[in-house]
Design a protein around this motif. Structure first.
Motif, PDB file in Angstrom:
ATOM      1  N   ARG A  35       0.818  -1.207   0.000  1.00 44.13           N
ATOM      2  CA  ARG A  35       0.000   0.000   0.000  1.00 44.13           C
ATOM      3  C   ARG A  35       0.854   1.260   0.000  1.00 44.13           C
ATOM      4  NH1 ARG A  35      -5.454  -1.220   1.397  1.00 44.13           N
ATOM      5  NH2 ARG A  35      -5.601  -3.411   1.939  1.00 44.13           N
ATOM      6  N   GLY A  36       2.154   1.127   0.079  1.00 42.83           N
ATOM      7  CA  GLY A  36       3.029   2.299   0.028  1.00 42.83           C
ATOM      8  C   GLY A  36       3.945   2.404   1.233  1.00 42.83           C
ATOM      9  N   GLY A  37       3.417   2.231   2.432  1.00 39.30           N
ATOM     10  CA  GLY A  37       4.229   2.375   3.624  1.00 39.30           C
ATOM     11  C   GLY A  37       5.217   1.246   3.816  1.00 39.30           C
ATOM     12  N   GLU A  38       4.923   0.090   3.224  1.00 40.66           N
ATOM     13  CA  GLU A  38       5.793  -1.066   3.394  1.00 40.66           C
ATOM     14  C   GLU A  38       7.096  -0.908   2.641  1.00 40.66           C
ATOM     15  OE1 GLU A  38       2.737  -1.183   2.184  1.00 40.66           O
ATOM     16  OE2 GLU A  38       1.509  -2.431   3.484  1.00 40.66           O
ATOM     17  N   ARG A  39       7.066  -0.109   1.589  1.00 47.41           N
ATOM     18  CA  ARG A  39       8.255   0.027   0.755  1.00 47.41           C
ATOM     19  C   ARG A  39       9.319   0.909   1.400  1.00 47.41           C
ATOM     20  NH1 ARG A  39       5.466   1.948  -4.389  1.00 47.41           N
ATOM     21  NH2 ARG A  39       3.518   1.435  -3.412  1.00 47.41           N
ATOM     22  N   ALA A  40       8.916   1.838   2.211  1.00 48.70           N
ATOM     23  CA  ALA A  40       9.866   2.765   2.818  1.00 48.70           C
ATOM     24  C   ALA A  40      10.349   2.209   4.156  1.00 48.70           C
ATOM     25  CB  ALA A  40       9.215   4.128   3.024  1.00 48.70           C
ATOM     26  N   ALA A  41      11.615   1.898   4.215  1.00 45.81           N
ATOM     27  CA  ALA A  41      12.176   1.381   5.464  1.00 45.81           C
ATOM     28  C   ALA A  41      12.430   2.543   6.422  1.00 45.81           C
ATOM     29  CB  ALA A  41      13.477   0.647   5.181  1.00 45.81           C
ATOM     30  N   SER A  42      12.396   2.252   7.695  1.00 47.06           N
ATOM     31  CA  SER A  42      12.626   3.288   8.685  1.00 47.06           C
ATOM     32  C   SER A  42      14.092   3.718   8.680  1.00 47.06           C
ATOM     33  CB  SER A  42      12.232   2.779  10.070  1.00 47.06           C
ATOM     34  OG  SER A  42      13.096   1.725  10.442  1.00 47.06           O
ATOM     35  N   LEU A  43      14.342   4.886   9.188  1.00 50.43           N
ATOM     36  CA  LEU A  43      15.700   5.428   9.225  1.00 50.43           C
ATOM     37  C   LEU A  43      16.657   4.533  10.027  1.00 50.43           C
ATOM     38  CD1 LEU A  43      17.557   7.660   8.307  1.00 50.43           C
ATOM     39  CD2 LEU A  43      16.864   8.966  10.310  1.00 50.43           C
ATOM     40  N   PRO A  44      16.267   4.038  11.209  1.00 49.49           N
ATOM     41  CA  PRO A  44      17.188   3.138  11.925  1.00 49.49           C
ATOM     42  C   PRO A  44      17.499   1.858  11.140  1.00 49.49           C
ATOM     43  CG  PRO A  44      15.496   3.928  13.419  1.00 49.49           C
ATOM     44  CD  PRO A  44      15.107   4.383  12.044  1.00 49.49           C
ATOM     45  N   LEU A  45      16.502   1.323  10.420  1.00 50.15           N
ATOM     46  CA  LEU A  45      16.745   0.131   9.622  1.00 50.15           C
ATOM     47  C   LEU A  45      17.716   0.426   8.484  1.00 50.15           C
ATOM     48  CD1 LEU A  45      16.137  -2.807   9.021  1.00 50.15           C
ATOM     49  CD2 LEU A  45      14.157  -2.050   7.697  1.00 50.15           C
ATOM     50  N   ARG A  46      17.549   1.563   7.832  1.00 44.59           N
ATOM     51  CA  ARG A  46      18.478   1.951   6.767  1.00 44.59           C
ATOM     52  C   ARG A  46      19.885   2.171   7.315  1.00 44.59           C
ATOM     53  NH1 ARG A  46      15.415   5.686   2.368  1.00 44.59           N
ATOM     54  NH2 ARG A  46      13.581   4.368   2.174  1.00 44.59           N
ATOM     55  N   ALA A  47      19.995   2.767   8.486  1.00 39.89           N
ATOM     56  CA  ALA A  47      21.309   2.988   9.101  1.00 39.89           C
ATOM     57  C   ALA A  47      21.974   1.648   9.440  1.00 39.89           C
ATOM     58  CB  ALA A  47      21.170   3.853  10.350  1.00 39.89           C
ATOM     59  N   ALA A  48      21.189   0.715   9.982  1.00 38.42           N
ATOM     60  CA  ALA A  48      21.740  -0.607  10.301  1.00 38.42           C
ATOM     61  C   ALA A  48      22.186  -1.325   9.039  1.00 38.42           C
ATOM     62  CB  ALA A  48      20.695  -1.446  11.048  1.00 38.42           C
ATOM     63  N   LEU A  49      21.402  -1.227   7.976  1.00 40.22           N
ATOM     64  CA  LEU A  49      21.773  -1.844   6.713  1.00 40.22           C
ATOM     65  C   LEU A  49      23.052  -1.234   6.158  1.00 40.22           C
ATOM     66  CD1 LEU A  49      21.121  -3.770   4.397  1.00 40.22           C
ATOM     67  CD2 LEU A  49      19.746  -1.941   3.391  1.00 40.22           C
ATOM     68  N   GLY A  50      23.165   0.086   6.240  1.00 35.09           N
ATOM     69  CA  GLY A  50      24.389   0.750   5.783  1.00 35.09           C
ATOM     70  C   GLY A  50      25.608   0.301   6.574  1.00 35.09           C
TER      71      GLY A  50
END
Length: 86
Positions: A35-50
């Protein structure tokens, strides 16, 4: 070649489910729509992935350095023939 990573997923999702219970197969085939919200990962998740990607890269560089030191010219020739990542 990345599609080969999906083989175990589909074997488990469809093959194993069909083996266990044929009635479960239609439920396993359902992928809920985004629906749209699932595609955007949260900032902490993106930081952990980085952080994970950077640390994995540094580990690979250290392993390559060790291989060059221990295997010498044969490893250098091998490294020229293959890619570092998939």
């Amino acid at each position: 070649m990345g599609f080969l990573l999906l083989v175990p997923f589909f074997l488990v999702r469809f093959g194993f489910m069909a083996w266990l219970d044929l009635a479960a197969l239609p439920r396993a085939a359902h992928f809920p729509p985004l629906r749209g919200g699932e595609r955007a990962a949260s900032l902490p998740l993106r930081a952990a992935l980085g952080c994970f990607q950077i640390s994995a890269h540094w580990i690979i560089l250290a392993e390559e350095r060790w291989c060059r030191e221990n295997f010498g010219e044969s490893y250098r020739r091998y490294a020229e023939m293959v890619r570092r990542y998939l």
